[in-house]
Motif scaffolding. Structure first.
Motif, PDB file in Angstrom:
ATOM      1  N   PRO A   2       0.700  -1.215   0.007  1.00 38.37           N
ATOM      2  CA  PRO A   2       0.055  -0.097   0.045  1.00 38.37           C
ATOM      3  C   PRO A   2       0.707   1.269   0.081  1.00 38.37           C
ATOM      4  CG  PRO A   2      -0.948  -1.744   1.641  1.00 38.37           C
ATOM      5  CD  PRO A   2       0.333  -2.134   1.141  1.00 38.37           C
ATOM      6  N   MET A   3       2.126   1.122   0.505  1.00 36.66           N
ATOM      7  CA  MET A   3       2.715   2.377   0.730  1.00 36.66           C
ATOM      8  C   MET A   3       3.358   2.526  -0.685  1.00 36.66           C
ATOM      9  SD  MET A   3       5.411   2.118   3.956  1.00 36.66           S
ATOM     10  CE  MET A   3       5.930   3.548   3.662  1.00 36.66           C
ATOM     11  N   ILE A   4       3.783   1.757  -1.637  1.00 34.09           N
ATOM     12  CA  ILE A   4       4.173   1.842  -2.958  1.00 34.09           C
ATOM     13  C   ILE A   4       3.208   2.542  -3.826  1.00 34.09           C
ATOM     14  CG2 ILE A   4       5.151   0.830  -5.154  1.00 34.09           C
ATOM     15  CD1 ILE A   4       6.457  -1.460  -3.170  1.00 34.09           C
ATOM     16  N   LEU A   5       1.915   2.033  -3.581  1.00 34.15           N
ATOM     17  CA  LEU A   5       0.839   2.400  -4.413  1.00 34.15           C
ATOM     18  C   LEU A   5       0.558   3.898  -4.129  1.00 34.15           C
ATOM     19  CD1 LEU A   5      -1.450  -0.709  -4.551  1.00 34.15           C
ATOM     20  CD2 LEU A   5       0.155   0.082  -6.453  1.00 34.15           C
ATOM     21  N   PHE A   6       0.408   4.061  -2.646  1.00 33.33           N
ATOM     22  CA  PHE A   6       0.072   5.477  -2.247  1.00 33.33           C
ATOM     23  C   PHE A   6       1.109   6.345  -2.542  1.00 33.33           C
ATOM     24  CE2 PHE A   6      -0.215   8.621   1.487  1.00 33.33           C
ATOM     25  CZ  PHE A   6      -1.243   9.373   1.290  1.00 33.33           C
ATOM     26  N   GLY A   7       2.309   6.119  -2.447  1.00 29.31           N
ATOM     27  CA  GLY A   7       3.361   6.871  -2.768  1.00 29.31           C
ATOM     28  C   GLY A   7       3.383   7.493  -4.321  1.00 29.31           C
ATOM     29  N   GLY A   8       3.037   6.279  -4.996  1.00 31.94           N
ATOM     30  CA  GLY A   8       3.320   6.483  -6.456  1.00 31.94           C
ATOM     31  C   GLY A   8       1.934   7.484  -7.000  1.00 31.94           C
ATOM     32  N   TRP A   9       0.965   7.395  -6.309  1.00 31.96           N
ATOM     33  CA  TRP A   9      -0.224   8.117  -6.760  1.00 31.96           C
ATOM     34  C   TRP A   9       0.064   9.419  -6.160  1.00 31.96           C
ATOM     35  CZ3 TRP A   9      -3.577  10.443  -2.968  1.00 31.96           C
ATOM     36  CH2 TRP A   9      -4.600  11.202  -3.327  1.00 31.96           C
ATOM     37  N   LEU A  10       0.501   9.709  -4.765  1.00 32.06           N
ATOM     38  CA  LEU A  10       0.895  10.996  -4.471  1.00 32.06           C
ATOM     39  C   LEU A  10       1.922  12.080  -5.393  1.00 32.06           C
ATOM     40  CD1 LEU A  10       1.471  11.109  -0.496  1.00 32.06           C
ATOM     41  CD2 LEU A  10      -0.153  12.324  -1.921  1.00 32.06           C
ATOM     42  N   MET A  11       2.942  11.302  -5.807  1.00 36.10           N
ATOM     43  CA  MET A  11       3.870  11.931  -6.777  1.00 36.10           C
ATOM     44  C   MET A  11       3.372  12.307  -8.199  1.00 36.10           C
ATOM     45  SD  MET A  11       7.349   9.935  -6.612  1.00 36.10           S
ATOM     46  CE  MET A  11       6.965   8.212  -6.573  1.00 36.10           C
ATOM     47  N   TRP A  12       2.143  11.156  -8.611  1.00 35.88           N
ATOM     48  CA  TRP A  12       1.640  11.503  -9.775  1.00 35.88           C
ATOM     49  C   TRP A  12       0.589  12.777  -9.756  1.00 35.88           C
ATOM     50  CZ3 TRP A  12      -3.688  11.229 -10.479  1.00 35.88           C
ATOM     51  CH2 TRP A  12      -4.337  11.251 -11.947  1.00 35.88           C
ATOM     52  N   SER A  13       0.046  12.666  -8.379  1.00 35.59           N
ATOM     53  CA  SER A  13      -0.901  14.047  -8.188  1.00 35.59           C
ATOM     54  C   SER A  13      -0.318  15.541  -7.800  1.00 35.59           C
ATOM     55  CB  SER A  13      -1.691  13.496  -6.945  1.00 35.59           C
ATOM     56  OG  SER A  13      -2.448  12.351  -7.008  1.00 35.59           O
ATOM     57  N   ALA A  14       0.903  15.127  -7.318  1.00 31.91           N
ATOM     58  CA  ALA A  14       1.684  16.515  -7.239  1.00 31.91           C
ATOM     59  C   ALA A  14       2.068  16.999  -8.504  1.00 31.91           C
ATOM     60  CB  ALA A  14       2.675  16.349  -6.212  1.00 31.91           C
ATOM     61  N   LEU A  15       2.554  16.197  -9.421  1.00 30.77           N
ATOM     62  CA  LEU A  15       3.243  16.513 -10.534  1.00 30.77           C
ATOM     63  C   LEU A  15       2.203  16.909 -11.623  1.00 30.77           C
ATOM     64  CD1 LEU A  15       5.978  13.641 -11.036  1.00 30.77           C
ATOM     65  CD2 LEU A  15       6.345  16.209 -10.540  1.00 30.77           C
TER      66      LEU A  15
END
Length: 291
Positions: free
Chosen positions: A255-268
């Motif tokens: 879940p950390m990998i998925l959440f972190g990837g989503w956060l980076m995508w959302s920010a960028l």
């Protein structure tokens, strides 16, 4: 039989887990690792806050140290109880309070610190994402020292291996040469992740314009590092591999990998949900009146 032909081992540097005893009170390396991680993180946060443009005072940073400490200890202990040994602690609830017996979960500590960050940013009206980016830049310091302390304690060792740097840990009942996986984690989750995040802090202007990018990188980087190292780490004896294929550490890291990837995508992509963007943001004062 493990079916491994051992080519040799590297001597395990046996270090007394107790650094010194003062008036009958043992000072352990493990305790010092927590203290160094928290104090080092506090010092680093004060350094990166101006660079990231976080609207926070030094006094507020100092005050948050207590919140972070409680989050790490309470979250880490309760996480270990719930994730790793719920049945054992249900039989003996008083054992939950015996912190000196060991048993802390990083994932539980992360939940505790996350709650502390959310509550503190709301109470002090500090933008949640910027505040989280600032904390993410410092957390790998604690991970680095924490895993070194695991190594000194001779605990959480790796799987049997025939690599030249394999070690025999004194407390291992099988006395097999094993991966020093604690050092792998210290290097990846601690040093490498710290350098990656803080290179962006001081070298990239994007992180100031994209709140949430750094904390996303932390979640993704830690989760990926932990997931990979788990292949070299011996699963907990009382849990083994869940369904015969995945360890508890890997399961909690996905879940950390998925959440972190989503956060980076959302920010960028500037698609960060308003729910996250609004936490801690100062609302404009109402003006006007009857006229």
């Amino acid at each position: 039989m493990h079916g491994i032909s051992f080519l040799g081992v590297l001597a395990y540097p046996q270090i007394d887990p107790v650094l010194v005893t003062i008036f009958g009170l043992p000072i352990r390396w493990y305790s010092l690792a927590y203290l160094t991680g928290l104090m080092g993180g506090w010092w680093w946060v004060r350094k990166v806050a101006p660079t990231l443009g976080v609207p926070i005072t030094r006094q507020q940073i100092d005050d948050f140290l207590m919140w972070a400490t409680l989050g790490v200890i309470l979250g880490g202990r309760l996480g270990y109880v719930l994730f790793y040994k719920p049945a054992a602690y249900l039989e003996d609830p008083a054992a939950i309070l015996r912190l000196w017996d060991g048993g802390m979960s990083f994932h539980g500590g992360l939940v505790g610190v996350t709650l502390a960050i959310i509550l503190y940013s709301r109470s002090k009206q500090i933008p949640l994402l910027r505040f989280s980016d600032m904390i993410a830049a410092a957390v790998p310091i604690g991970l680095f020292f924490g895993r070194l302390a695991n190594f000194i304690n001779g605990e959480l060792w790796g799987r049997a291996a025939n690599v030249p740097w394999a070690m025999v840990f004194p407390s291992d009942p099988s006395q097999l040469p094993r991966h020093p996986s604690q050092l792998y984690e210290s290097a990846l989750e601690g040093l490498v992740l710290f350098l990656a995040i803080n290179w962006l802090v001081f070298r990239s202007q994007t992180v100031r314009r994209k709140p949430g990018l750094l904390v996303g990188l932390f979640f993704f980087g830690y989760g990926l590092s932990r997931y990979v190292v788990e292949f070299a780490r011996e699963p907990d004896a009382h849990l083994g591999l869940l369904a015969g294929i995945i360890s508890m550490g890997q399961l909690l890291s996905l879940p950390m990998i998925l959440f972190g990837g989503w956060l980076m995508w959302s920010a960028l992509t500037d698609r960060m949900p308003r729910l996250l963007k609004d936490v801690g943001e100062r609302k404009p004062a109402k003006t006007g009146g009857k006229g």
